[in-house]
Each structure stands twice: as C-alpha cells, then as structure tokens.
Design a protein around this motif. Structure first.
Motif, short mmCIF file in Angstrom:
data_model
loop_
_atom_site.label_atom_id
_atom_site.label_comp_id
_atom_site.label_asym_id
_atom_site.label_seq_id
_atom_site.Cartn_x
_atom_site.Cartn_y
_atom_site.Cartn_z
N GLY A 100 19.03 -10.59 12.70
CA GLY A 100 18.22 -9.58 13.37
C GLY A 100 17.81 -8.43 12.47
N ARG A 101 18.75 -7.91 11.69
CA ARG A 101 18.44 -6.77 10.81
C ARG A 101 17.47 -7.16 9.72
N GLN A 102 17.66 -8.34 9.14
CA GLN A 102 16.75 -8.79 8.09
C GLN A 102 15.34 -8.98 8.64
N HIS A 103 15.25 -9.53 9.85
CA HIS A 103 13.94 -9.75 10.46
C HIS A 103 13.23 -8.40 10.69
N GLU A 104 13.97 -7.42 11.21
CA GLU A 104 13.39 -6.08 11.42
C GLU A 104 12.93 -5.46 10.11
N ARG A 105 13.75 -5.57 9.05
CA ARG A 105 13.38 -5.01 7.74
C ARG A 105 12.13 -5.70 7.21
N ARG A 106 12.07 -7.02 7.36
CA ARG A 106 10.91 -7.77 6.88
C ARG A 106 9.64 -7.35 7.62
N GLU A 107 9.74 -7.17 8.93
CA GLU A 107 8.58 -6.75 9.70
C GLU A 107 8.16 -5.33 9.34
N ARG A 108 9.12 -4.42 9.12
CA ARG A 108 8.78 -3.05 8.70
C ARG A 108 8.10 -3.06 7.34
N LEU A 109 8.62 -3.88 6.42
CA LEU A 109 8.02 -3.99 5.09
C LEU A 109 6.60 -4.53 5.20
N ARG A 110 6.40 -5.54 6.02
CA ARG A 110 5.07 -6.13 6.20
C ARG A 110 4.10 -5.07 6.75
N LYS A 111 4.51 -4.30 7.75
CA LYS A 111 3.67 -3.24 8.32
C LYS A 111 3.38 -2.16 7.27
N ARG A 112 4.43 -1.78 6.51
CA ARG A 112 4.26 -0.75 5.47
C ARG A 112 3.24 -1.22 4.43
N MET A 113 3.32 -2.49 4.06
CA MET A 113 2.38 -3.02 3.07
C MET A 113 0.95 -3.02 3.61
N ARG A 114 0.79 -3.35 4.88
CA ARG A 114 -0.56 -3.31 5.49
C ARG A 114 -1.09 -1.88 5.51
N LEU A 115 -0.23 -0.93 5.87
CA LEU A 115 -0.66 0.48 5.90
C LEU A 115 -1.00 0.97 4.49
N ASP A 116 -0.18 0.62 3.52
CA ASP A 116 -0.45 1.04 2.14
C ASP A 116 -1.76 0.44 1.64
N TYR A 117 -2.00 -0.82 1.98
CA TYR A 117 -3.24 -1.47 1.58
C TYR A 117 -4.44 -0.77 2.21
N ALA A 118 -4.33 -0.48 3.52
CA ALA A 118 -5.42 0.22 4.22
C ALA A 118 -5.67 1.59 3.59
N GLU A 119 -4.62 2.28 3.23
CA GLU A 119 -4.74 3.59 2.58
C GLU A 119 -5.44 3.47 1.23
N LEU A 120 -5.08 2.45 0.46
CA LEU A 120 -5.74 2.23 -0.83
C LEU A 120 -7.23 1.95 -0.66
N VAL A 121 -7.55 1.13 0.32
CA VAL A 121 -8.96 0.81 0.57
C VAL A 121 -9.72 2.06 1.01
N ARG A 122 -9.11 2.84 1.89
CA ARG A 122 -9.77 4.04 2.41
C ARG A 122 -10.00 5.08 1.32
N HIS A 123 -9.02 5.25 0.43
CA HIS A 123 -9.14 6.28 -0.62
C HIS A 123 -9.58 5.73 -1.96
N GLY A 124 -9.65 4.45 -2.08
CA GLY A 124 -10.02 3.85 -3.37
C GLY A 124 -8.82 3.82 -4.29
N ALA A 125 -8.75 2.83 -5.12
CA ALA A 125 -7.61 2.65 -6.01
C ALA A 125 -7.47 3.79 -7.01
N ASP A 126 -8.59 4.45 -7.35
CA ASP A 126 -8.54 5.53 -8.34
C ASP A 126 -8.25 6.88 -7.72
N GLY A 127 -8.03 6.94 -6.39
CA GLY A 127 -7.70 8.20 -5.74
C GLY A 127 -8.92 8.91 -5.16
N SER A 128 -10.12 8.45 -5.50
CA SER A 128 -11.32 9.08 -4.93
C SER A 128 -11.59 8.48 -3.57
#
Length: 132
Positions: A100-128
């Motif tokens: 159960g704990r591993q599954h929760e951690r994996r799902e949190r990591l997956r969500k975090r990666m999606r959010l980070d990716y969306a943030e990179l796309v929104r702000h651009g890889a160079d920060g602009s």
C-alpha cells in the motif's frame, strides 16, 4: 575450518535475503586475514525492497565481490568492498506487487512528474514564459 563455516553461516543469515542461492562453495573466506570473496552470483528479485522503491530485480549477475577487513587495524584503516562485473536489470513492480505505501508513493511521484512537466511546458525549459 570451523571459523570459516561460522562466517559462512552468518553471511547466509544476513545476506541470504539479498543473494540468490548463496552457496558456501562459491565463498572464499580467510577469517584471520580478513578477506572474503564471492564469485558469480545473482541478487534476489526483492533485494531493493529496503530502499522503498517500486522496483524488482528482473535479472542480475555479479562477477565478484571482495571484502577486506583489517581486523587488527580496524580503527585506523578502512574496510574495503570491491564489486566487479555488475549487470543488473530492473523493472517496475506491478500494482499487485506493491504494498500500500509503495503504491501511494508511486502515484504521488507520477502526479508530481505530471505537474512538473506541465510547469516546464507553461514556463518553457529556459525559464521564460511560453506564449508571451
């Protein structure tokens, strides 16, 4: 010798969960010299469980593990561990293999990666800001 059998039994007790088919025949032990060598072995599929990662060892081969313990100079000299010819293939655990704990951690990591990716796309890889 009796001392070598004792060390082999201790190794089996403590490393048996990590080394597949820990055979005493593959162990070379020099108890008094402080030298231990293990050749041509595999690690167990669940050897990484203690790290809390959602990974299984799919395939492995370790060519040689050598340990040198300077018993009489232990406080002044380092213990030396050398691992050679390492080939390890990992795979993600399936949902059924996760606790159960591993599954929760994996799902949190997956969500975090999606959010980070969306943030990179929104702000651009160079920060602009994109689309300005």
């Amino acid at each position: 010798s009796r001392a070598e059998r004792l060390v082999a039994d201790l190794l089996d007790r403590y490393l048996g969960a990590y080394i597949r088919d820990l055979a005493h025949q593959r162990l070379k032990i020099g108890v008094w010299s402080g030298h231990l060598e293990l050749e041509a072995f595999e690690i167990t599929p669940d050897a990484l469980d203690m790290l809390g990662l959602p990974l299984l060892v799919a395939r492995s081969r370790i060519g040689r593990l050598s340990l040198q313990v300077p018993w009489s100079r232990l406080l002044r000299e380092p213990v030396v561990l050398v691992i050679e010819d390492v080939d390890v293939e990992l795979r993600l655990k399936t949902t059924d293999e996760l606790d159960g704990r591993q599954h929760e951690r994996r799902e949190r990591l997956r969500k975090r990666m999606r959010l980070d990716y969306a943030e990179l796309v929104r702000h651009g890889a160079d920060g602009s800001r994109a689309n300005q």
